[in-house]
Scaffold this motif. Structure first.
Motif, PDB file in Angstrom:
ATOM      1  N   VAL A   1      68.331 -34.650  78.513  1.00 46.61           N
ATOM      2  CA  VAL A   1      67.156 -34.871  79.359  1.00 46.61           C
ATOM      3  C   VAL A   1      66.633 -36.260  79.019  1.00 46.61           C
ATOM      4  N   ARG A   2      66.725 -37.182  79.982  1.00 48.45           N
ATOM      5  CA  ARG A   2      66.335 -38.569  79.730  1.00 48.45           C
ATOM      6  C   ARG A   2      65.232 -38.964  80.705  1.00 48.45           C
ATOM      7  N   GLY A   3      64.098 -39.353  80.148  1.00 48.40           N
ATOM      8  CA  GLY A   3      62.933 -39.652  80.962  1.00 48.40           C
ATOM      9  C   GLY A   3      62.677 -41.140  81.118  1.00 48.40           C
ATOM     10  N   ARG A   4      61.409 -41.480  81.154  1.00 54.37           N
ATOM     11  CA  ARG A   4      60.991 -42.867  81.404  1.00 54.37           C
ATOM     12  C   ARG A   4      61.223 -43.739  80.172  1.00 54.37           C
ATOM     13  N   ASP A   5      61.646 -44.991  80.426  1.00 53.27           N
ATOM     14  CA  ASP A   5      61.802 -46.006  79.372  1.00 53.27           C
ATOM     15  C   ASP A   5      62.678 -45.530  78.217  1.00 53.27           C
ATOM     16  N   GLY A   6      63.756 -44.834  78.541  1.00 48.27           N
ATOM     17  CA  GLY A   6      64.712 -44.439  77.517  1.00 48.27           C
ATOM     18  C   GLY A   6      64.336 -43.209  76.711  1.00 48.27           C
ATOM     19  N   PHE A   7      63.270 -42.518  77.095  1.00 46.93           N
ATOM     20  CA  PHE A   7      62.882 -41.300  76.371  1.00 46.93           C
ATOM     21  C   PHE A   7      64.019 -40.280  76.443  1.00 46.93           C
ATOM     22  N   ASP A   8      64.430 -39.767  75.285  1.00 47.15           N
ATOM     23  CA  ASP A   8      65.500 -38.772  75.196  1.00 47.15           C
ATOM     24  C   ASP A   8      64.952 -37.546  74.480  1.00 47.15           C
ATOM     25  N   LEU A   9      65.004 -36.402  75.133  1.00 43.44           N
ATOM     26  CA  LEU A   9      64.362 -35.209  74.587  1.00 43.44           C
ATOM     27  C   LEU A   9      65.028 -34.731  73.304  1.00 43.44           C
ATOM     28  N   ALA A  10      66.343 -34.810  73.214  1.00 44.33           N
ATOM     29  CA  ALA A  10      67.034 -34.392  71.993  1.00 44.33           C
ATOM     30  C   ALA A  10      66.598 -35.248  70.807  1.00 44.33           C
ATOM     31  N   SER A  11      66.569 -36.557  71.009  1.00 42.94           N
ATOM     32  CA  SER A  11      66.161 -37.465  69.930  1.00 42.94           C
ATOM     33  C   SER A  11      64.705 -37.231  69.543  1.00 42.94           C
ATOM     34  N   PHE A  12      63.866 -36.965  70.545  1.00 38.52           N
ATOM     35  CA  PHE A  12      62.459 -36.728  70.240  1.00 38.52           C
ATOM     36  C   PHE A  12      62.295 -35.480  69.388  1.00 38.52           C
ATOM     37  N   TYR A  13      62.901 -34.371  69.802  1.00 41.58           N
ATOM     38  CA  TYR A  13      62.751 -33.131  69.040  1.00 41.58           C
ATOM     39  C   TYR A  13      63.370 -33.245  67.649  1.00 41.58           C
ATOM     40  N   ALA A  14      64.434 -34.051  67.515  1.00 42.37           N
ATOM     41  CA  ALA A  14      65.078 -34.204  66.205  1.00 42.37           C
ATOM     42  C   ALA A  14      64.218 -35.017  65.250  1.00 42.37           C
ATOM     43  N   GLY A  15      63.540 -36.041  65.765  1.00 41.60           N
ATOM     44  CA  GLY A  15      62.837 -36.959  64.881  1.00 41.60           C
ATOM     45  C   GLY A  15      61.337 -36.840  64.852  1.00 41.60           C
ATOM     46  N   HIS A  16      60.756 -36.026  65.730  1.00 41.73           N
ATOM     47  CA  HIS A  16      59.299 -35.927  65.817  1.00 41.73           C
ATOM     48  C   HIS A  16      58.857 -34.467  65.877  1.00 41.73           C
ATOM     49  N   ARG A  17      57.629 -34.234  65.454  1.00 43.37           N
ATOM     50  CA  ARG A  17      57.055 -32.899  65.589  1.00 43.37           C
ATOM     51  C   ARG A  17      56.855 -32.586  67.074  1.00 43.37           C
ATOM     52  N   ALA A  18      57.131 -31.343  67.446  1.00 38.77           N
ATOM     53  CA  ALA A  18      57.008 -30.941  68.847  1.00 38.77           C
ATOM     54  C   ALA A  18      55.568 -31.124  69.316  1.00 38.77           C
ATOM     55  N   ARG A  19      55.406 -31.504  70.566  1.00 33.99           N
ATOM     56  CA  ARG A  19      54.075 -31.662  71.139  1.00 33.99           C
ATOM     57  C   ARG A  19      54.141 -31.358  72.631  1.00 33.99           C
ATOM     58  N   SER A  20      52.990 -31.135  73.221  1.00 30.46           N
ATOM     59  CA  SER A  20      52.927 -30.890  74.658  1.00 30.46           C
ATOM     60  C   SER A  20      51.478 -31.006  75.104  1.00 30.46           C
ATOM     61  N   TYR A  21      51.275 -30.897  76.399  1.00 34.28           N
ATOM     62  CA  TYR A  21      49.945 -30.750  76.965  1.00 34.28           C
ATOM     63  C   TYR A  21      49.883 -29.372  77.608  1.00 34.28           C
ATOM     64  N   GLU A  22      49.077 -28.492  77.037  1.00 38.08           N
ATOM     65  CA  GLU A  22      48.927 -27.124  77.513  1.00 38.08           C
ATOM     66  C   GLU A  22      50.278 -26.417  77.594  1.00 38.08           C
ATOM     67  N   SER A  23      51.244 -26.876  76.802  1.00 38.43           N
ATOM     68  CA  SER A  23      52.607 -26.344  76.710  1.00 38.43           C
ATOM     69  C   SER A  23      53.427 -26.594  77.969  1.00 38.43           C
ATOM     70  N   VAL A  24      52.892 -27.314  78.940  1.00 43.43           N
ATOM     71  CA  VAL A  24      53.528 -27.444  80.255  1.00 43.43           C
ATOM     72  C   VAL A  24      54.186 -28.802  80.465  1.00 43.43           C
ATOM     73  N   SER A  25      53.646 -29.857  79.883  1.00 47.27           N
ATOM     74  CA  SER A  25      54.173 -31.194  80.159  1.00 47.27           C
ATOM     75  C   SER A  25      54.189 -32.037  78.893  1.00 47.27           C
ATOM     76  N   MET A  26      54.966 -33.141  78.936  1.00 47.81           N
ATOM     77  CA  MET A  26      55.095 -34.052  77.806  1.00 47.81           C
ATOM     78  C   MET A  26      55.087 -35.491  78.292  1.00 47.81           C
ATOM     79  N   PRO A  27      54.451 -36.404  77.540  1.00 52.64           N
ATOM     80  CA  PRO A  27      54.559 -37.827  77.882  1.00 52.64           C
ATOM     81  C   PRO A  27      56.012 -38.277  77.809  1.00 52.64           C
ATOM     82  N   GLY A  28      56.378 -39.179  78.681  1.00 48.29           N
ATOM     83  CA  GLY A  28      57.757 -39.657  78.732  1.00 48.29           C
ATOM     84  C   GLY A  28      58.604 -38.929  79.744  1.00 48.29           C
ATOM     85  N   LEU A  29      58.092 -37.815  80.269  1.00 50.53           N
ATOM     86  CA  LEU A  29      58.832 -37.029  81.263  1.00 50.53           C
ATOM     87  C   LEU A  29      57.984 -36.882  82.523  1.00 50.53           C
TER      88      LEU A  29
END
Length: 502
Positions: free
Chosen positions: A354-382
């Motif tokens: 899953v690759r979003g805006r400006d090179g955001f990659d969901l696999a890399s994000f979850y591997a290297g960062h603590r999970a986050r969301s807005y109301e569990s529904v959306s994420m910045p970068g997507l």
């Protein structure tokens, strides 16, 4: 222009529920992309012996589509699959579904403000994407050497081969989670011998299961308001036990400890062998790992053909399983009930990027960062991307509550984008940080943070040590938030404005 306004990934309960919500809101240009050859998700894949819901069926249904004739308190898996089929046809969703259409990659097109979804049949584009892949995305392969070398038959809980007979054979099952609790009593009755390999014991409580009488079915069919009251009451009861008790551990600790005392000193006493009983009894608090219900699981270990094995598995051999003590037990059938990769496991998105805006990659994000969301529904970068079950997402006592709540949030955003004639919508960074910080701080006082959970080996904890499975609020608060969250927490853009700015 995109091929569709909304693409939904997955045609299980989450995807079907989201599609129904969109259609009821007047959003008809939708497509559901399902990787399998049939709909149903979990209830299509899991057909193992004994499969059933582990919460009362009266709570396991959508608020807008009550089934008055559930056969029993805890419905079978086949009956739940039938309910999904019924909802799909009743709300005219089937014509929107494309089967055998696994979304191999999701790629955001910043120039056109839409998603490019690669499937085996080609590319599909959609303005908005709703990920309804569920909480348990892919079966987890066992971390055991030698499975591929085993010369007998291998059965998997999430892909049961009903052509294989276990009758009279030497069988072994690896895992004692929720699926195994249902499988073990069934196959123990027919196998010649059953070895149960346990890494972590599970809390099991009585299952108050009985057939639904004709009188109750008649009443529910003619008085749906009564059935809805039952549904609401059961949902709140489940929420109190599975959610609120965890969140408000300081006040609910006596109840949690009381449940543990009851199980340890009364319910588990049905296991006659003291050593087996001791090994089956967890040493962590009730709620650290999702508990299960069964009237037959514990009694199964009184059978002469069943052995509980707590020694660590060293490897699977050609003919059996060898444990760390050097003992090898020969078997004919190996059953794997080793769980699933959860929605925040980066491995899911290495397999299906899953690759979003400006090179955001969901696999890399979850591997290297603590999970986050807005109301569990959306994420910045997507941008234009929503999740039915995102980080800190589990709402209320049942999956249906979560689906209806998340769908309402998503529809508000899409409707506002339509009103503003915006082609891209993305949650603001500060809004996601604010919501995630709130969830983490509240869960910092929960059972999972301050209780005795060190030995639970629970899927509630991710690889960062966080517990992003649960939304730390009541379902009522979640529904209120879905109706009232500030729309300005999202940024609305148009493709034309973006091109002019560039």
């Amino acid at each position: 222009m995109a091929d569709h306004e909304v693409a939904i990934i997955g045609a299980g309960l989450g995807g079907i529920g989201a599609a129904i919500a969109l259609k009821r809101a007047g959003i008809e240009d939708i497509v559901l992309l399902e990787r399998a050859s049939d709909i149903g998700g979990t209830w299509r894949d899991n057909t193992y012996p004994g499969i059933a819901v582990d919460i009362p069926a009266q709570a396991y249904q959508f608020s807008f589509e009550l089934k008055p004739d559930w056969s029993r308190v805890f419905a079978t898996g086949a009956e739940v699959k039938g309910y999904i089929d019924h909802c799909t046809d009743r709300y005219d969703v089937r014509r929107h579904i494309r089967l055998n259409a696994e979304v191999l990659t999701r790629e955001w097109d910043e120039d056109g403000h839409f998603w490019r979804l690669k499937t085996p049949g080609g590319e599909t584009t959609a303005r908005f994407v709703i990920s309804a892949v569920g909480a348990f995305v892919n079966p987890k392969e066992p971390e055991i050497e030698g499975v591929e070398e085993f010369e007998g038959t291998v059965l998997r809980s999430a892909a049961w081969d009903h052509s294989v007979s276990i009758e009279g054979k030497r069988a072994a099952i690896v895992g004692t989670g929720a699926s195994a609790v249902q499988i073990i009593p069934e196959i123990a009755r027919v196998s010649g011998r059953l070895d149960v390999y346990q890494r972590t014991p599970i809390w099991v409580f009585p299952k108050l299961d009985y057939p639904t009488s004709r009188a109750v079915k008649w009443l529910f069919a003619r008085r749906p308001t009564i059935q809805d009251a039952v549904r609401r009451s059961l949902t709140r009861l489940l929420e109190a036990g599975l959610v609120q008790g965890v969140i408000h551990y300081e006040s609910s600790a006596p109840i949690i400890h009381g449940a543990g005392w009851f199980a340890r000193n009364l319910w588990y006493r049905q296991v006659r062998d003291p050593d087996v009983r001791r090994r089956l009894t967890p040493d962590y608090d009730v709620g650290c790992k999702r508990p299960s219900v069964s009237n037959g699981y514990l009694r199964t270990f009184n059978r002469p053909n069943v052995e509980l094995i707590s020694e660590k598995i060293e490897r699977v051999t050609r003919n059996g399983i060898r444990t760390a003590d050097g003992l090898e037990r020969e078997i004919d059938v190996l059953v794997l009930a080793t769980g699933f990769r959860l929605a925040t496991d980066p491995e899911n998105y290495r397999r299906n990027p899953v690759r979003g805006r400006d090179g955001f990659d969901l696999a890399s994000f979850y591997a290297g960062h603590r999970a986050r969301s807005y109301e569990s529904v959306s994420m910045p970068g997507l941008p234009n991307h929503f999740m039915i079950f995102g980080p800190y997402g589990w709402t209320g006592g049942t999956w249906h509550t979560l689906v209806e709540t998340a769908s309402h949030h998503i529809i508000r955003v899409i409707t506002e984008a339509r009103r503003r004639q915006a082609t891209a919508v993305e949650v603001r960074e500060e809004a996601a940080e604010r919501w995630t910080r709130f969830a983490q701080e509240r869960l910092g006082r929960s059972l999972w943070s301050v209780g005795s959970c060190a030995t639970a080996n629970s899927y509630y904890f991710d690889h960062h040590g966080d517990t992003p499975f649960l939304r730390p609020t009541s379902s009522r608060q979640a529904w209120r938030a879905a109706k009232t969250f500030p729309l300005e927490d999202y940024e609305f853009r148009t493709a034309t404005a973006a091109r002019l700015a560039a």
